[in-house]
Design a protein around this motif. Structure first.
Motif, PDB file in Angstrom:
ATOM      1  N   LYS A 117      30.358  33.949  41.888  1.00  0.00           N
ATOM      2  CA  LYS A 117      31.362  34.336  42.880  1.00  0.00           C
ATOM      3  C   LYS A 117      32.552  33.376  42.908  1.00  0.00           C
ATOM      4  N   LEU A 118      32.601  32.452  41.966  1.00  0.00           N
ATOM      5  CA  LEU A 118      33.700  31.488  41.907  1.00  0.00           C
ATOM      6  C   LEU A 118      34.593  31.735  40.697  1.00  0.00           C
ATOM      7  N   ASN A 119      34.665  32.998  40.278  1.00  0.00           N
ATOM      8  CA  ASN A 119      35.450  33.345  39.092  1.00  0.00           C
ATOM      9  C   ASN A 119      36.860  33.831  39.403  1.00  0.00           C
ATOM     10  N   GLY A 120      37.251  33.783  40.669  1.00  0.00           N
ATOM     11  CA  GLY A 120      38.586  34.231  41.033  1.00  0.00           C
ATOM     12  C   GLY A 120      39.644  33.172  40.751  1.00  0.00           C
ATOM     13  N   LYS A 121      40.854  33.428  41.225  1.00  0.00           N
ATOM     14  CA  LYS A 121      41.970  32.500  41.028  1.00  0.00           C
ATOM     15  C   LYS A 121      41.891  31.363  42.054  1.00  0.00           C
ATOM     16  N   PHE A 122      41.984  30.121  41.573  1.00  0.00           N
ATOM     17  CA  PHE A 122      42.062  28.957  42.451  1.00  0.00           C
ATOM     18  C   PHE A 122      43.296  28.156  42.068  1.00  0.00           C
ATOM     19  N   GLU A 123      44.152  27.944  43.033  1.00  0.00           N
ATOM     20  CA  GLU A 123      45.423  27.268  42.789  1.00  0.00           C
ATOM     21  C   GLU A 123      45.505  26.001  43.637  1.00  0.00           C
ATOM     22  N   THR A 124      45.945  24.934  43.032  1.00  0.00           N
ATOM     23  CA  THR A 124      46.021  23.649  43.728  1.00  0.00           C
ATOM     24  C   THR A 124      47.178  23.638  44.722  1.00  0.00           C
TER      25      THR A 124
ATOM     26  N   PHE B 185      35.077  47.865  50.589  1.00  0.00           N
ATOM     27  CA  PHE B 185      36.425  47.444  50.958  1.00  0.00           C
ATOM     28  C   PHE B 185      36.695  46.004  50.518  1.00  0.00           C
ATOM     29  N   ASP B 186      37.948  45.734  50.140  1.00  0.00           N
ATOM     30  CA  ASP B 186      38.416  44.357  49.977  1.00  0.00           C
ATOM     31  C   ASP B 186      39.900  44.308  50.298  1.00  0.00           C
ATOM     32  N   SER B 187      40.389  43.114  50.655  1.00  0.00           N
ATOM     33  CA  SER B 187      41.792  42.957  51.027  1.00  0.00           C
ATOM     34  C   SER B 187      42.184  41.495  50.898  1.00  0.00           C
ATOM     35  N   ILE B 188      43.442  41.240  50.559  1.00  0.00           N
ATOM     36  CA  ILE B 188      43.922  39.857  50.455  1.00  0.00           C
ATOM     37  C   ILE B 188      44.011  39.207  51.828  1.00  0.00           C
TER      38      ILE B 188
ATOM     39  N   ASN C 216      36.669  41.894  43.362  1.00  0.00           N
ATOM     40  CA  ASN C 216      35.573  42.195  42.433  1.00  0.00           C
ATOM     41  C   ASN C 216      35.222  41.018  41.537  1.00  0.00           C
ATOM     42  N   LEU C 217      36.170  40.093  41.341  1.00  0.00           N
ATOM     43  CA  LEU C 217      35.915  38.929  40.482  1.00  0.00           C
ATOM     44  C   LEU C 217      35.201  37.803  41.229  1.00  0.00           C
ATOM     45  N   GLY C 218      35.366  37.752  42.533  1.00  0.00           N
ATOM     46  CA  GLY C 218      34.800  36.668  43.319  1.00  0.00           C
ATOM     47  C   GLY C 218      35.805  36.177  44.341  1.00  0.00           C
ATOM     48  N   TYR C 219      35.664  34.919  44.764  1.00  0.00           N
ATOM     49  CA  TYR C 219      36.558  34.357  45.774  1.00  0.00           C
ATOM     50  C   TYR C 219      37.825  33.807  45.132  1.00  0.00           C
ATOM     51  N   ASN C 220      38.948  33.972  45.862  1.00  0.00           N
ATOM     52  CA  ASN C 220      40.260  33.546  45.388  1.00  0.00           C
ATOM     53  C   ASN C 220      40.946  32.700  46.446  1.00  0.00           C
TER      54      ASN C 220
ATOM     55  N   ASN D  45      52.443  30.150  51.565  1.00  0.00           N
ATOM     56  CA  ASN D  45      52.101  31.534  51.211  1.00  0.00           C
ATOM     57  C   ASN D  45      50.738  31.668  50.546  1.00  0.00           C
ATOM     58  N   TYR D  46      49.785  30.805  50.932  1.00  0.00           N
ATOM     59  CA  TYR D  46      48.443  30.877  50.356  1.00  0.00           C
ATOM     60  C   TYR D  46      47.578  31.916  51.076  1.00  0.00           C
ATOM     61  N   VAL D  47      46.688  32.543  50.312  1.00  0.00           N
ATOM     62  CA  VAL D  47      45.735  33.500  50.875  1.00  0.00           C
ATOM     63  C   VAL D  47      44.353  33.215  50.294  1.00  0.00           C
ATOM     64  N   PHE D  48      43.341  33.529  51.085  1.00  0.00           N
ATOM     65  CA  PHE D  48      41.951  33.395  50.640  1.00  0.00           C
ATOM     66  C   PHE D  48      41.275  34.744  50.817  1.00  0.00           C
ATOM     67  N   PHE D  49      40.649  35.243  49.757  1.00  0.00           N
ATOM     68  CA  PHE D  49      40.023  36.558  49.828  1.00  0.00           C
ATOM     69  C   PHE D  49      38.994  36.714  48.719  1.00  0.00           C
TER      70      PHE D  49
END
Length: 442
Positions: A144-151, A32-35, A191-195, A184-188
């Motif tokens: 695990k740090l290959n997800g989207k990171f937004e400032t 399972f995964d979810s935003i 499959n790519l890693g953490y976002n 409207n930020y989310v952390f989750f």
């Protein structure tokens, strides 16, 4: 090759006794995964005839390695991750020589997070705080740090109030705002890693592909077409007027008090305030305009929801603070931007949700968009349009469940959107209101 087929490259449990292959004794894997959830998790049903459970005595120190793909030699449509086994449950005997049980697993960061607390001051952006927690506290590996990171916007002077690292990250996400002052930020984890990113960015990104409904098992269909064709379709929720009203989606009021300047401020917020501050996937908002019995539109019913919080907006105008503590102004929290709005934003997104059962596909993971062309499930005239415009459009994958049986892999996805492709905004007419009010009168 069938779209539901797969190859288990590795399925092993790492134990005190070494690595044990369990690929021949599992019945089903669920991942399972979810935003809305910070970590990936899952479970595996084991049919044990070799006495593995009694030999190992699972105590939470074991890990599981999962490497599943469509083929053995391709990284496309593949999941390769390690998880920590934290619980064994539902252990039952089948006969005198075998038993079944379920092993539950999560990302190791959750186990590590639960064993420590953060009580530290920071003077930086929330996005920078999140990165530091992931690296310094959770020791998150690079893969695990290959997800989207937004400032995020704004330097903040905050103290993490004795929270576990993952709880601290979610605390930061709920208080973060983007350049349009939208919370409207989310952390989750997917499959790519953490976002750590904004819904605005997720909703407006280009879709992975288009999902079309088409007949199955035709001779002219191929595996690619079959991968993009749903096995089943369900509308979880299309509108919930009561929930929207109570969550402040349509309108509400933020009341702020400042104990330093002894000031009180009132900010009225309606649908356009939080919707227009974000980007969306489709042209028009999921908004229904209705007039209540008092003659007011729902977007002007500011008593629908009220929140009260301390805030520091008036300190920016204080001559005393400007003279003696000017740096605090730029680093102070902006509660008026997130205390009320965040719940409205999340509720508005989840107000329109669909569920699709797809052939197994690890590309389908939370945080990506799909373009959905939904058929019109009704009798229609010859040559008429076969599409439900109220449901078609670009959707965000908000949750996935991968079900890997012994011979079949399916992916269940939940999709949500804040917008639609309708050429108009539905509006209740005065005649409709009058009809309801007069119904049943003599």
């Amino acid at each position: 090759m069938s779209a539901s087929k797969f190859v288990v490259n590795e399925l092993s449990v790492i134990t005190k006794a070494g690595k044990i292959d369990i690929s021949s004794i599992y019945e089903e894997i669920n991942i399972f995964d979810s935003i809305l959830i910070p970590i990936m998790n899952g479970n595996i049903l084991i049919n044990d005839s070799v006495g593995l459970s009694s030999k190992l005595i699972f105590d939470g120190s074991e890990s599981i390695l999962i490497d599943v793909g469509k083929t053995t030699d391709s990284d496309v449509l593949k999941l390769k991750k390690a998880f920590r086994i934290y619980k064994q449950s539902d252990r039952k005997n089948i006969n005198q020589t075998s038993e079944v049980y379920v092993l539950h697993f999560v990302s190791d960061e959750l186990m590590f997070s639960d064993q420590q607390l953060i009580n530290q001051a920071y003077k930086t952006t929330y996005s920078d705080i999140v990165k530091k927690i992931l690296v310094n506290y959770l020791k998150t590996p690079d893969n695990k740090l290959n997800g989207k990171f937004e400032t995020t916007t704004g330097i903040r002077d905050v103290v993490i109030p004795n929270l576990k690292p993952l709880d601290a990250i979610e605390w930061c996400a709920k208080r973060s705002i983007d350049e349009n002052r939208s919370a409207n930020y989310v952390f989750f984890e997917n499959n790519l890693g953490y976002n750590f990113t904004s819904l605005s960015t997720l909703l407006s990104q280009k879709e992975l592909f288009t999902i079309k409904f088409s007949p199955k098992n035709l001779e002219q269909t191929n595996v690619v077409d079959d991968l993009l064709s749903p096995r089943n379709f369900e509308i979880i929720n299309q509108v919930d007027k009561i929930k929207s009203t109570r969550s402040g989606v349509n309108a509400g009021t933020f009341i702020g008090f400042d104990p330093i300047t002894r000031s009180i401020g009132v900010k009225k917020i309606n649908y356009e305030d939080h919707y227009n501050a974000m980007k969306h996937g489709n042209p028009n908002a999921n908004y229904f305009s209705s007039i209540n019995r008092g003659g007011d539109d729902s977007s002007q019913a500011f008593d629908s929801r009220k929140t009260v919080s301390s805030f520091g907006a008036f300190r920016r105008e204080s001559a005393y603070i400007k003279k003696y503590d000017p740096t605090s102004i730029s680093k102070q929290e902006t509660q008026e931007d997130f205390i009320f709005q965040r719940k409205a934003i999340i509720t508005n997104l989840m107000n329109k949700r669909l569920k699709l059962v797809m052939p197994g596909n690890f590309q389908l993971t939370s945080g990506f968009n799909l373009n959905l062309r939904t058929p019109d499930f009704s009798i229609r005239e010859s040559g008429g349009e076969n599409e439900d415009r109220s449901l078609s459009g670009r959707y965000l994958i908000v949750a996935t469940r991968h079900i890997i049986g012994y011979q079949k892999h399916e992916t269940i996805i939940e999709l949500a959107t804040t917008s639609n492709e309708l050429p108009f905004i539905p509006t209740a007419t005065p005649e409709e209101t009058k009809e309801i009010e007069n119904y049943g009168t003599i």
